[in-house]
Design a protein around this motif. Structure first.
Motif, short mmCIF file in Angstrom:
data_model
loop_
_atom_site.label_atom_id
_atom_site.label_comp_id
_atom_site.label_asym_id
_atom_site.label_seq_id
_atom_site.Cartn_x
_atom_site.Cartn_y
_atom_site.Cartn_z
N GLN A 149 1.26 -10.94 7.24
CA GLN A 149 0.44 -10.60 5.94
C GLN A 149 0.46 -9.11 5.81
O GLN A 149 0.40 -8.52 4.59
N ARG A 150 0.53 -8.22 6.99
CA ARG A 150 0.81 -6.84 6.87
C ARG A 150 1.62 -6.17 5.88
O ARG A 150 1.68 -5.47 5.38
N TYR A 155 3.21 -8.07 3.42
CA TYR A 155 3.01 -8.16 1.95
C TYR A 155 2.00 -7.35 1.33
O TYR A 155 2.11 -6.85 0.45
N GLU A 156 0.95 -6.92 2.25
CA GLU A 156 -0.06 -6.03 1.86
C GLU A 156 0.71 -4.49 1.75
O GLU A 156 0.32 -3.73 0.78
N TYR A 157 1.42 -4.00 2.71
CA TYR A 157 2.16 -2.74 2.65
C TYR A 157 2.96 -2.76 1.31
O TYR A 157 2.97 -1.80 0.50
#
Length: 554
Positions: free
Chosen positions: A239-240, A242-244
Protein backbone atom coordinates in the motif's frame (compact mmCIF):
# COMPACT_ATOMS: atom_id res chain seq x y z
CA UNK A 1 -32.22 -141.11 -20.45
CA UNK A 2 -29.21 -141.01 -22.75
CA UNK A 3 -28.81 -137.85 -24.77
CA UNK A 4 -29.31 -138.37 -28.52
CA UNK A 5 -26.26 -137.55 -30.62
CA UNK A 6 -26.78 -134.84 -33.30
CA UNK A 7 -27.08 -136.06 -36.79
CA UNK A 8 -24.58 -135.40 -39.49
CA UNK A 9 -26.76 -132.71 -41.06
CA UNK A 10 -27.29 -130.99 -37.67
CA UNK A 11 -23.53 -130.93 -37.07
CA UNK A 12 -22.99 -129.63 -40.59
CA UNK A 13 -25.53 -126.83 -40.04
CA UNK A 14 -23.97 -125.95 -36.67
CA UNK A 15 -20.53 -125.84 -38.24
CA UNK A 16 -21.86 -123.60 -41.01
CA UNK A 17 -23.44 -121.28 -38.39
CA UNK A 18 -20.22 -121.09 -36.41
CA UNK A 19 -18.22 -120.42 -39.61
CA UNK A 20 -20.62 -117.58 -40.44
CA UNK A 21 -20.29 -116.06 -36.93
CA UNK A 22 -16.52 -116.40 -37.16
CA UNK A 23 -16.44 -114.55 -40.48
CA UNK A 24 -18.68 -111.83 -39.03
CA UNK A 25 -16.38 -111.51 -36.03
CA UNK A 26 -13.36 -111.34 -38.31
CA UNK A 27 -15.05 -108.59 -40.36
CA UNK A 28 -15.77 -106.61 -37.16
CA UNK A 29 -12.20 -107.04 -35.96
CA UNK A 30 -10.89 -105.94 -39.35
CA UNK A 31 -13.17 -102.89 -39.29
CA UNK A 32 -11.91 -101.99 -35.84
CA UNK A 33 -8.34 -102.40 -37.04
CA UNK A 34 -8.99 -100.20 -40.10
CA UNK A 35 -10.64 -97.44 -37.99
CA UNK A 36 -13.99 -97.97 -39.62
CA UNK A 37 -15.59 -98.82 -36.26
CA UNK A 38 -14.71 -97.50 -32.76
CA UNK A 39 -14.86 -100.32 -30.25
CA UNK A 40 -13.74 -101.15 -26.76
CA UNK A 41 -13.96 -104.16 -24.39
CA UNK A 42 -15.10 -103.64 -20.81
CA UNK A 43 -14.88 -106.35 -18.13
CA UNK A 44 -18.10 -106.61 -16.17
CA UNK A 45 -19.79 -109.10 -13.84
CA UNK A 46 -21.21 -110.83 -16.89
CA UNK A 47 -17.79 -111.18 -18.47
CA UNK A 48 -16.01 -109.13 -21.17
CA UNK A 49 -18.33 -106.99 -23.25
CA UNK A 50 -17.57 -105.45 -26.69
CA UNK A 51 -18.88 -101.96 -27.42
CA UNK A 52 -18.76 -100.22 -30.81
CA UNK A 53 -19.69 -96.67 -31.68
CA UNK A 54 -21.78 -96.86 -34.78
CA UNK A 55 -21.76 -94.10 -37.39
CA UNK A 56 -18.36 -92.78 -36.10
CA UNK A 57 -16.03 -91.89 -38.91
CA UNK A 58 -12.36 -91.04 -39.13
CA UNK A 59 -12.86 -87.22 -39.13
CA UNK A 60 -14.88 -87.40 -35.90
CA UNK A 61 -12.17 -89.42 -34.12
CA UNK A 62 -9.48 -87.01 -35.32
CA UNK A 63 -11.54 -84.07 -34.07
CA UNK A 64 -11.96 -85.65 -30.62
CA UNK A 65 -8.28 -86.49 -30.38
CA UNK A 66 -7.23 -82.96 -31.33
CA UNK A 67 -9.47 -81.27 -28.75
CA UNK A 68 -7.82 -79.17 -26.03
CA UNK A 69 -10.32 -80.61 -23.59
CA UNK A 70 -10.50 -84.12 -22.21
CA UNK A 71 -13.36 -86.26 -23.63
CA UNK A 72 -14.68 -89.45 -21.97
CA UNK A 73 -17.79 -91.64 -22.20
CA UNK A 74 -19.36 -93.32 -19.15
CA UNK A 75 -21.86 -96.11 -18.72
CA UNK A 76 -24.46 -96.09 -15.97
CA UNK A 77 -21.97 -97.66 -13.56
CA UNK A 78 -19.60 -94.75 -14.08
CA UNK A 79 -17.07 -96.84 -16.02
CA UNK A 80 -15.04 -95.03 -18.65
CA UNK A 81 -15.97 -96.58 -21.99
CA UNK A 82 -13.90 -94.11 -24.07
CA UNK A 83 -11.19 -91.49 -23.43
CA UNK A 84 -9.18 -89.25 -25.70
CA UNK A 85 -5.44 -88.72 -25.13
CA UNK A 86 -5.99 -85.23 -23.64
CA UNK A 87 -7.85 -86.66 -20.63
CA UNK A 88 -5.14 -89.31 -20.19
CA UNK A 89 -2.52 -86.51 -20.12
CA UNK A 90 -4.64 -84.59 -17.63
CA UNK A 91 -4.72 -87.49 -15.11
CA UNK A 92 -1.13 -88.47 -15.88
CA UNK A 93 -1.80 -92.08 -17.01
CA UNK A 94 -1.40 -94.03 -20.25
CA UNK A 95 -4.59 -94.23 -22.30
CA UNK A 96 -4.94 -98.02 -21.83
CA UNK A 97 -4.96 -97.55 -18.04
CA UNK A 98 -7.76 -95.01 -18.22
CA UNK A 99 -10.32 -96.83 -20.35
CA UNK A 100 -12.30 -99.39 -18.34
CA UNK A 101 -11.70 -97.72 -14.97
CA UNK A 102 -14.37 -96.10 -12.87
CA UNK A 103 -14.44 -92.34 -13.22
CA UNK A 104 -14.51 -91.86 -9.44
CA UNK A 105 -10.92 -93.22 -9.34
CA UNK A 106 -9.91 -89.74 -10.57
CA UNK A 107 -11.96 -87.83 -8.00
CA UNK A 108 -11.11 -87.18 -4.34
CA UNK A 109 -12.60 -89.76 -1.96
CA UNK A 110 -14.37 -86.98 -0.09
CA UNK A 111 -16.07 -85.93 -3.36
CA UNK A 112 -17.45 -89.36 -4.36
CA UNK A 113 -20.93 -88.75 -2.97
CA UNK A 114 -21.05 -85.39 -4.69
CA UNK A 115 -19.94 -87.04 -7.96
CA UNK A 116 -22.63 -89.70 -7.61
CA UNK A 117 -25.28 -87.00 -7.24
CA UNK A 118 -23.91 -85.15 -10.27
CA UNK A 119 -23.85 -88.30 -12.45
CA UNK A 120 -27.33 -89.27 -11.32
CA UNK A 121 -28.70 -85.86 -12.25
CA UNK A 122 -26.79 -85.79 -15.53
CA UNK A 123 -28.62 -88.96 -16.73
CA UNK A 124 -31.80 -86.93 -16.42
CA UNK A 125 -30.59 -83.57 -17.71
CA UNK A 126 -27.43 -82.11 -19.29
CA UNK A 127 -25.34 -80.22 -16.76
CA UNK A 128 -22.08 -78.45 -16.07
CA UNK A 129 -20.21 -78.58 -12.77
CA UNK A 130 -16.74 -77.85 -11.39
CA UNK A 131 -14.72 -80.59 -9.68
CA UNK A 132 -11.12 -81.29 -8.74
CA UNK A 133 -9.55 -84.06 -10.88
CA UNK A 134 -6.81 -86.14 -9.22
CA UNK A 135 -3.69 -86.14 -11.36
CA UNK A 136 -0.35 -87.79 -10.82
CA UNK A 137 1.35 -84.80 -12.43
CA UNK A 138 -0.04 -81.83 -10.46
CA UNK A 139 -2.03 -83.60 -7.69
CA UNK A 140 -5.30 -81.65 -8.08
CA UNK A 141 -6.58 -79.97 -11.22
CA UNK A 142 -9.71 -77.75 -11.14
CA UNK A 143 -11.92 -78.78 -14.07
CA UNK A 144 -15.31 -78.02 -15.61
CA UNK A 145 -17.36 -81.16 -16.44
CA UNK A 146 -19.92 -80.81 -19.24
CA UNK A 147 -22.21 -83.90 -19.20
CA UNK A 148 -24.43 -84.96 -22.16
CA UNK A 149 -26.34 -88.16 -23.03
CA UNK A 150 -25.59 -90.02 -26.30
CA UNK A 151 -26.43 -93.39 -27.94
CA UNK A 152 -23.57 -95.88 -27.71
CA UNK A 153 -23.86 -99.24 -29.59
CA UNK A 154 -27.58 -99.35 -29.26
CA UNK A 155 -27.43 -98.28 -25.63
CA UNK A 156 -27.35 -94.94 -23.92
CA UNK A 157 -23.97 -93.57 -22.62
CA UNK A 158 -22.87 -90.35 -21.02
CA UNK A 159 -20.37 -88.06 -22.79
CA UNK A 160 -18.27 -85.89 -20.46
CA UNK A 161 -16.12 -82.99 -21.73
CA UNK A 162 -13.41 -82.14 -19.15
CA UNK A 163 -12.00 -78.59 -19.37
CA UNK A 164 -8.85 -77.71 -17.41
CA UNK A 165 -9.53 -74.51 -15.42
CA UNK A 166 -6.03 -74.17 -13.89
CA UNK A 167 -5.00 -71.12 -15.95
CA UNK A 168 -8.43 -69.56 -15.55
CA UNK A 169 -8.39 -70.14 -11.79
CA UNK A 170 -4.90 -68.72 -11.50
CA UNK A 171 -5.95 -65.66 -13.49
CA UNK A 172 -9.06 -65.37 -11.34
CA UNK A 173 -6.93 -65.57 -8.19
CA UNK A 174 -4.61 -62.92 -9.60
CA UNK A 175 -7.59 -60.74 -10.44
CA UNK A 176 -9.05 -61.26 -6.98
CA UNK A 177 -5.67 -60.45 -5.43
CA UNK A 178 -5.35 -57.34 -7.60
CA UNK A 179 -8.92 -56.42 -6.80
CA UNK A 180 -8.17 -56.77 -3.08
CA UNK A 181 -5.04 -54.69 -3.53
CA UNK A 182 -6.99 -52.13 -5.54
CA UNK A 183 -9.69 -52.02 -2.90
CA UNK A 184 -7.04 -51.59 -0.21
CA UNK A 185 -5.38 -48.87 -2.28
CA UNK A 186 -8.72 -47.14 -2.76
CA UNK A 187 -9.34 -47.23 0.97
CA UNK A 188 -5.85 -45.87 1.61
CA UNK A 189 -6.34 -43.22 -1.08
CA UNK A 190 -9.63 -42.20 0.45
CA UNK A 191 -7.99 -41.99 3.86
CA UNK A 192 -5.09 -39.95 2.49
CA UNK A 193 -7.49 -37.76 0.52
CA UNK A 194 -9.53 -37.11 3.66
CA UNK A 195 -6.34 -36.28 5.55
CA UNK A 196 -5.17 -34.08 2.67
CA UNK A 197 -8.48 -32.23 2.57
CA UNK A 198 -8.24 -31.66 6.30
CA UNK A 199 -4.62 -30.52 5.96
CA UNK A 200 -5.55 -28.23 3.06
CA UNK A 201 -8.31 -26.71 5.15
CA UNK A 202 -5.89 -26.09 8.00
CA UNK A 203 -3.17 -24.81 5.70
CA UNK A 204 -5.66 -22.61 3.85
CA UNK A 205 -6.75 -21.18 7.15
CA UNK A 206 -3.13 -20.66 8.23
CA UNK A 207 -2.25 -19.22 4.81
CA UNK A 208 -5.14 -16.79 4.98
CA UNK A 209 -4.00 -15.65 8.39
CA UNK A 210 -0.38 -15.44 7.19
CA UNK A 211 -1.36 -13.48 4.08
CA UNK A 212 -3.39 -11.03 6.13
CA UNK A 213 -0.54 -10.69 8.59
CA UNK A 214 1.97 -10.22 5.76
CA UNK A 215 -0.27 -7.68 4.06
CA UNK A 216 -0.67 -5.80 7.35
CA UNK A 217 3.09 -5.90 7.83
CA UNK A 218 4.04 -4.78 4.31
CA UNK A 219 1.43 -2.04 4.25
CA UNK A 220 2.77 -0.49 7.44
CA UNK A 221 6.53 -0.56 6.94
CA UNK A 222 8.20 2.68 5.79
CA UNK A 223 9.68 1.07 2.66
CA UNK A 224 7.88 0.49 -0.59
CA UNK A 225 7.91 -3.24 -1.35
CA UNK A 226 7.11 -5.40 -4.36
CA UNK A 227 7.46 -8.91 -5.74
CA UNK A 228 8.06 -9.98 -9.31
CA UNK A 229 8.18 -13.31 -11.12
CA UNK A 230 11.36 -14.80 -12.69
CA UNK A 231 10.31 -13.43 -16.09
CA UNK A 232 10.14 -9.90 -14.70
CA UNK A 233 6.36 -9.48 -14.30
CA UNK A 234 5.50 -7.51 -11.15
CA UNK A 235 2.65 -9.19 -9.27
CA UNK A 236 2.51 -7.29 -5.96
CA UNK A 237 3.02 -3.79 -4.55
CA UNK A 238 2.32 -2.83 -0.96
CA UNK A 239 0.00 0.00 0.00
CA UNK A 240 2.94 2.32 0.66
CA UNK A 241 3.83 2.11 -3.05
CA UNK A 242 0.35 3.19 -4.17
CA UNK A 243 0.24 5.99 -1.59
CA UNK A 244 3.67 7.34 -2.60
CA UNK A 245 3.31 7.10 -6.39
CA UNK A 246 -0.41 7.86 -6.60
CA UNK A 247 -0.81 5.09 -9.23
CA UNK A 248 -3.83 2.84 -9.42
CA UNK A 249 -3.57 -0.94 -9.45
CA UNK A 250 -4.20 -1.00 -13.20
CA UNK A 251 -1.60 1.68 -13.92
CA UNK A 252 1.04 -0.18 -11.88
CA UNK A 253 0.66 -3.49 -13.75
CA UNK A 254 3.28 -4.67 -16.22
CA UNK A 255 6.14 -2.18 -16.42
CA UNK A 256 4.18 0.74 -15.03
CA UNK A 257 7.00 1.33 -12.55
CA UNK A 258 9.04 2.90 -15.37
CA UNK A 259 6.71 5.91 -15.38
CA UNK A 260 7.62 6.90 -11.80
CA UNK A 261 11.42 6.68 -12.17
CA UNK A 262 13.32 9.83 -13.07
CA UNK A 263 14.17 9.77 -16.81
CA UNK A 264 17.87 10.29 -16.05
CA UNK A 265 17.90 7.24 -13.73
CA UNK A 266 15.80 4.91 -15.89
CA UNK A 267 18.59 3.60 -18.21
CA UNK A 268 20.83 2.51 -15.30
CA UNK A 269 17.87 1.08 -13.38
CA UNK A 270 16.69 -0.95 -16.38
CA UNK A 271 20.22 -2.17 -17.14
CA UNK A 272 20.81 -3.47 -13.63
CA UNK A 273 17.30 -4.90 -13.35
CA UNK A 274 17.62 -6.94 -16.56
CA UNK A 275 21.12 -8.09 -15.56
CA UNK A 276 19.80 -9.30 -12.20
CA UNK A 277 16.98 -11.23 -13.90
CA UNK A 278 19.42 -12.84 -16.31
CA UNK A 279 22.11 -13.85 -13.81
CA UNK A 280 20.03 -14.27 -10.64
CA UNK A 281 22.17 -11.74 -8.75
CA UNK A 282 20.97 -9.27 -6.15
CA UNK A 283 19.47 -6.16 -7.73
CA UNK A 284 20.64 -2.86 -6.24
CA UNK A 285 20.49 0.69 -7.54
CA UNK A 286 19.90 4.25 -6.32
CA UNK A 287 17.31 6.23 -8.26
CA UNK A 288 14.66 8.89 -7.91
CA UNK A 289 10.95 8.07 -7.64
CA UNK A 290 8.23 10.56 -8.53
CA UNK A 291 5.79 11.25 -5.72
CA UNK A 292 2.07 11.71 -6.24
CA UNK A 293 2.66 15.52 -6.07
CA UNK A 294 5.13 15.36 -8.98
CA UNK A 295 8.36 15.83 -6.98
CA UNK A 296 11.21 13.30 -7.01
CA UNK A 297 13.03 11.75 -4.05
CA UNK A 298 16.02 9.43 -3.91
CA UNK A 299 15.52 5.74 -3.01
CA UNK A 300 17.81 2.76 -2.50
CA UNK A 301 16.36 -0.24 -4.34
CA UNK A 302 17.31 -3.80 -3.40
CA UNK A 303 15.74 -7.07 -4.55
CA UNK A 304 16.79 -10.64 -3.75
CA UNK A 305 15.67 -13.85 -5.47
CA UNK A 306 13.92 -16.55 -3.44
CA UNK A 307 14.84 -20.03 -4.69
CA UNK A 308 13.57 -23.58 -4.21
CA UNK A 309 15.65 -26.63 -3.17
CA UNK A 310 16.78 -27.10 -6.78
CA UNK A 311 18.15 -23.54 -6.95
CA UNK A 312 15.37 -22.33 -9.28
CA UNK A 313 14.10 -18.80 -8.71
CA UNK A 314 10.50 -18.74 -7.48
CA UNK A 315 10.10 -14.96 -7.31
CA UNK A 316 11.92 -11.77 -6.33
CA UNK A 317 11.29 -9.66 -3.23
CA UNK A 318 12.29 -6.01 -3.48
CA UNK A 319 12.26 -2.89 -1.31
CA UNK A 320 12.72 0.80 -2.05
CA UNK A 321 14.04 2.80 0.94
CA UNK A 322 13.74 6.56 0.91
CA UNK A 323 17.27 8.05 1.21
CA UNK A 324 16.40 11.63 0.31
CA UNK A 325 17.56 12.97 3.69
CA UNK A 326 20.80 10.98 3.52
CA UNK A 327 21.41 12.25 -0.02
CA UNK A 328 20.90 15.84 1.06
CA UNK A 329 23.20 15.34 4.05
CA UNK A 330 25.78 13.74 1.73
CA UNK A 331 25.48 16.63 -0.70
CA UNK A 332 26.04 19.09 2.15
CA UNK A 333 29.03 17.07 3.32
CA UNK A 334 30.44 16.95 -0.21
CA UNK A 335 29.89 20.68 -0.49
CA UNK A 336 31.64 21.22 2.83
CA UNK A 337 34.49 18.92 1.77
CA UNK A 338 34.90 20.85 -1.48
CA UNK A 339 34.93 24.23 0.27
CA UNK A 340 37.19 22.99 3.06
CA UNK A 341 39.58 21.42 0.58
CA UNK A 342 39.87 24.63 -1.37
CA UNK A 343 40.34 26.63 1.82
CA UNK A 344 43.00 24.20 3.08
CA UNK A 345 44.85 24.02 -0.21
CA UNK A 346 45.80 27.72 -0.23
CA UNK A 347 47.56 27.87 3.19
CA UNK A 348 49.00 24.41 2.56
CA UNK A 349 50.62 25.61 -0.65
CA UNK A 350 52.02 28.62 1.18
CA UNK A 351 53.31 26.43 3.99
CA UNK A 352 55.04 24.12 1.54
CA UNK A 353 56.62 27.13 -0.16
CA UNK A 354 57.99 28.46 3.16
CA UNK A 355 59.44 25.06 3.96
CA UNK A 356 61.15 24.92 0.58
CA UNK A 357 62.62 28.38 1.19
CA UNK A 358 63.83 27.26 4.61
CA UNK A 359 65.39 24.17 3.07
CA UNK A 360 67.44 26.20 0.55
CA UNK A 361 68.35 29.03 2.99
CA UNK A 362 72.14 29.61 2.85
CA UNK A 363 72.82 32.96 4.54
CA UNK A 364 73.26 31.32 7.87
CA UNK A 365 74.03 27.73 8.78
CA UNK A 366 70.84 25.82 9.51
CA UNK A 367 71.33 23.10 12.14
CA UNK A 368 71.12 19.54 10.86
CA UNK A 369 68.23 18.71 13.19
CA UNK A 370 66.22 21.61 11.80
CA UNK A 371 66.77 20.31 8.25
CA UNK A 372 65.51 16.90 9.35
CA UNK A 373 62.40 18.50 10.80
CA UNK A 374 61.86 20.41 7.58
CA UNK A 375 62.22 17.19 5.56
CA UNK A 376 59.68 15.39 7.76
CA UNK A 377 57.36 18.37 7.53
CA UNK A 378 57.55 18.19 3.73
CA UNK A 379 56.59 14.48 3.82
CA UNK A 380 53.63 15.25 6.09
CA UNK A 381 52.59 18.13 3.87
CA UNK A 382 52.77 15.87 0.80
CA UNK A 383 50.45 13.38 2.49
CA UNK A 384 48.08 16.14 3.51
CA UNK A 385 48.21 17.55 -0.01
CA UNK A 386 47.38 14.11 -1.41
CA UNK A 387 44.39 13.76 0.92
CA UNK A 388 43.12 17.22 0.01
CA UNK A 389 43.40 16.39 -3.69
CA UNK A 390 41.39 13.20 -3.10
CA UNK A 391 38.72 15.18 -1.27
CA UNK A 392 38.56 17.66 -4.11
CA UNK A 393 38.27 14.84 -6.63
CA UNK A 394 35.43 13.26 -4.66
CA UNK A 395 33.56 16.55 -4.46
CA UNK A 396 34.04 17.02 -8.21
CA UNK A 397 32.81 13.50 -8.92
CA UNK A 398 29.70 14.04 -6.84
CA UNK A 399 29.07 17.35 -8.56
CA UNK A 400 29.76 15.81 -12.00
CA UNK A 401 32.59 18.26 -12.64
CA UNK A 402 35.53 15.84 -12.83
CA UNK A 403 36.65 16.51 -16.41
CA UNK A 404 39.71 15.47 -18.37
CA UNK A 405 41.59 16.54 -21.46
CA UNK A 406 41.59 13.38 -23.55
CA UNK A 407 44.09 12.36 -26.22
CA UNK A 408 45.54 9.22 -27.81
CA UNK A 409 48.40 8.07 -25.58
CA UNK A 410 50.72 5.09 -25.34
CA UNK A 411 50.18 3.42 -21.97
CA UNK A 412 53.49 1.55 -22.25
CA UNK A 413 55.49 4.72 -21.55
CA UNK A 414 53.18 5.83 -18.74
CA UNK A 415 53.39 2.43 -16.99
CA UNK A 416 57.21 2.33 -17.34
CA UNK A 417 57.50 5.79 -15.80
CA UNK A 418 55.10 4.87 -13.02
CA UNK A 419 57.15 1.79 -12.08
CA UNK A 420 60.37 3.88 -11.97
CA UNK A 421 58.71 6.44 -9.69
CA UNK A 422 57.29 3.68 -7.48
CA UNK A 423 60.76 2.16 -7.05
CA UNK A 424 61.98 5.55 -5.77
CA UNK A 425 58.99 6.10 -3.47
CA UNK A 426 58.93 2.53 -2.06
CA UNK A 427 62.57 1.35 -2.05
CA UNK A 428 61.73 -1.39 0.48
CA UNK A 429 59.87 -3.45 -2.17
CA UNK A 430 60.94 -5.39 -5.27
CA UNK A 431 59.29 -4.12 -8.45
CA UNK A 432 59.04 -6.22 -11.62
CA UNK A 433 57.20 -5.22 -14.75
CA UNK A 434 56.16 -6.72 -18.07
CA UNK A 435 54.99 -4.08 -20.53
CA UNK A 436 54.14 -4.62 -24.19
CA UNK A 437 54.98 -1.78 -26.61
CA UNK A 438 52.43 0.30 -28.52
CA UNK A 439 49.46 0.12 -26.17
CA UNK A 440 47.47 3.02 -27.60
CA UNK A 441 44.37 4.20 -25.73
CA UNK A 442 42.28 7.36 -25.66
CA UNK A 443 42.53 9.00 -22.26
CA UNK A 444 44.10 11.45 -19.85
CA UNK A 445 47.67 10.40 -18.91
CA UNK A 446 47.69 12.19 -15.52
CA UNK A 447 44.46 10.58 -14.39
CA UNK A 448 45.43 7.09 -15.63
CA UNK A 449 48.80 7.46 -13.88
CA UNK A 450 46.85 8.42 -10.75
CA UNK A 451 44.96 5.10 -10.97
CA UNK A 452 48.17 3.10 -11.49
CA UNK A 453 49.95 4.79 -8.57
CA UNK A 454 46.91 4.14 -6.38
CA UNK A 455 47.14 0.42 -7.20
CA UNK A 456 50.88 0.44 -6.40
CA UNK A 457 50.36 2.44 -3.19
CA UNK A 458 47.75 -0.04 -1.92
CA UNK A 459 50.01 -2.98 -2.83
CA UNK A 460 52.80 -1.48 -0.73
CA UNK A 461 50.47 -0.60 2.17
CA UNK A 462 49.16 -4.13 2.62
CA UNK A 463 52.36 -6.13 1.89
CA UNK A 464 55.45 -6.94 3.95
CA UNK A 465 58.64 -5.01 3.27
CA UNK A 466 60.85 -6.83 0.79
CA UNK A 467 57.91 -8.54 -0.94
CA UNK A 468 57.48 -8.53 -4.69
CA UNK A 469 55.10 -6.25 -6.65
CA UNK A 470 54.45 -7.14 -10.30
CA UNK A 471 53.14 -4.56 -12.80
CA UNK A 472 51.92 -5.73 -16.21
CA UNK A 473 50.48 -4.02 -19.28
CA UNK A 474 49.37 -6.00 -22.33
CA UNK A 475 46.83 -6.11 -25.14
CA UNK A 476 43.96 -8.52 -24.61
CA UNK A 477 40.93 -9.08 -26.91
CA UNK A 478 40.77 -5.51 -28.24
CA UNK A 479 41.52 -4.03 -24.82
CA UNK A 480 44.56 -2.94 -22.87
CA UNK A 481 44.87 -4.46 -19.39
CA UNK A 482 47.08 -2.84 -16.74
CA UNK A 483 47.46 -4.89 -13.56
CA UNK A 484 49.29 -4.70 -10.24
CA UNK A 485 49.84 -7.92 -8.29
CA UNK A 486 51.08 -8.04 -4.68
CA UNK A 487 51.85 -10.68 -2.06
CA UNK A 488 49.85 -8.96 0.65
CA UNK A 489 47.02 -9.86 3.00
CA UNK A 490 44.44 -10.40 0.25
CA UNK A 491 40.72 -9.71 0.38
CA UNK A 492 37.71 -11.75 1.42
CA UNK A 493 34.73 -12.05 -1.01
CA UNK A 494 32.80 -9.55 1.12
CA UNK A 495 35.65 -7.05 1.02
CA UNK A 496 35.97 -7.42 -2.75
CA UNK A 497 32.32 -6.38 -3.15
CA UNK A 498 32.89 -3.13 -1.24
CA UNK A 499 36.47 -2.23 -2.09
CA UNK A 500 35.50 0.36 -4.74
CA UNK A 501 32.92 2.10 -2.53
CA UNK A 502 33.50 5.59 -1.21
CA UNK A 503 35.25 5.83 2.19
CA UNK A 504 35.68 2.03 2.42
CA UNK A 505 38.95 0.99 4.08
CA UNK A 506 40.27 -2.54 4.67
CA UNK A 507 40.83 -2.94 8.39
CA UNK A 508 43.67 -5.25 9.44
CA UNK A 509 45.37 -5.55 12.83
CA UNK A 510 48.76 -6.30 11.27
CA UNK A 511 48.81 -3.36 8.86
CA UNK A 512 47.90 0.07 10.19
CA UNK A 513 47.50 2.35 7.19
CA UNK A 514 46.51 5.94 6.69
CA UNK A 515 43.97 7.31 4.22
CA UNK A 516 40.28 8.03 3.91
CA UNK A 517 39.36 5.07 1.70
CA UNK A 518 38.72 7.20 -1.38
CA UNK A 519 41.58 6.19 -3.71
CA UNK A 520 39.92 3.17 -5.30
CA UNK A 521 36.57 4.96 -5.45
CA UNK A 522 38.20 7.80 -7.41
CA UNK A 523 40.07 5.27 -9.58
CA UNK A 524 36.83 3.48 -10.43
CA UNK A 525 35.20 6.77 -11.46
CA UNK A 526 38.21 7.73 -13.61
CA UNK A 527 38.19 4.37 -15.44
CA UNK A 528 34.41 4.56 -15.83
CA UNK A 529 34.74 7.97 -17.49
CA UNK A 530 37.35 6.44 -19.81
CA UNK A 531 34.72 3.86 -20.90
CA UNK A 532 36.74 1.10 -19.26
CA UNK A 533 36.27 -1.35 -16.38
CA UNK A 534 38.09 -1.94 -13.09
CA UNK A 535 38.37 -5.25 -11.23
CA UNK A 536 40.05 -7.12 -8.39
CA UNK A 537 41.01 -10.79 -8.04
CA UNK A 538 42.10 -11.90 -4.58
CA UNK A 539 42.21 -14.68 -2.03
CA UNK A 540 42.48 -13.97 1.68
CA UNK A 541 46.12 -14.33 2.80
CA UNK A 542 47.37 -14.91 -0.76
CA UNK A 543 47.68 -11.41 -2.21
CA UNK A 544 45.60 -9.45 -4.70
CA UNK A 545 45.59 -8.34 -8.33
CA UNK A 546 43.98 -5.01 -9.18
CA UNK A 547 43.57 -4.21 -12.86
CA UNK A 548 41.74 -1.93 -15.26
CA UNK A 549 40.92 -2.40 -18.93
CA UNK A 550 40.53 0.30 -21.60
CA UNK A 551 39.52 0.01 -25.26
CA UNK A 552 42.50 -0.30 -27.57
CA UNK A 553 42.81 2.40 -30.22
CA UNK A 554 42.98 0.70 -33.62
Amino acid sequence: MEKQQPSYHELLNEITELRWQLEEANDAIEAIRNGGVDALVVNSSDGPQLFTLKSADQSYRVFVEKMNEGAISLNRDGVILYSNSKFAQLVGLPLEKVIGRSFDNFILQSEHEKLAEIIKGAWEKDCKVELLIVSRMTTLVPCLLSCNIMEFDGAVAMSVIVTDLSAQKESQQQLELQFDQLEAAQLLTKKLNDELEETVKERTKDLTISREYLKLLTDNIPQMTWTNLPGGTFNFYNQRWYEYTGLSHDAATGRGWEDVIHPDDLPLTTERYLAALQHGDIFEVENRYRKADGTYQWHLNRAIPLKNDQGEILFWVGTATNIEDQKRAMDKKDEFIGIASHELKTPLTSLKGYLQIMNIYHKETVPHAIKQYISKANVAIDKLHHLINDLLDVSKIQAGRLTYQMADINLAGMVGTGVENAAQIYPEYQFDHEVEPNLMVHGNPERLEQVLMNFISNAAKYSKEGSRIMVKAKALDGHVRVSVTDEGIGLSPGQQEKIFERFYRVEDKTYSTSGLGMGLYISAEIIKNHKGSIHVESHLGQGSTFYFELPLVR
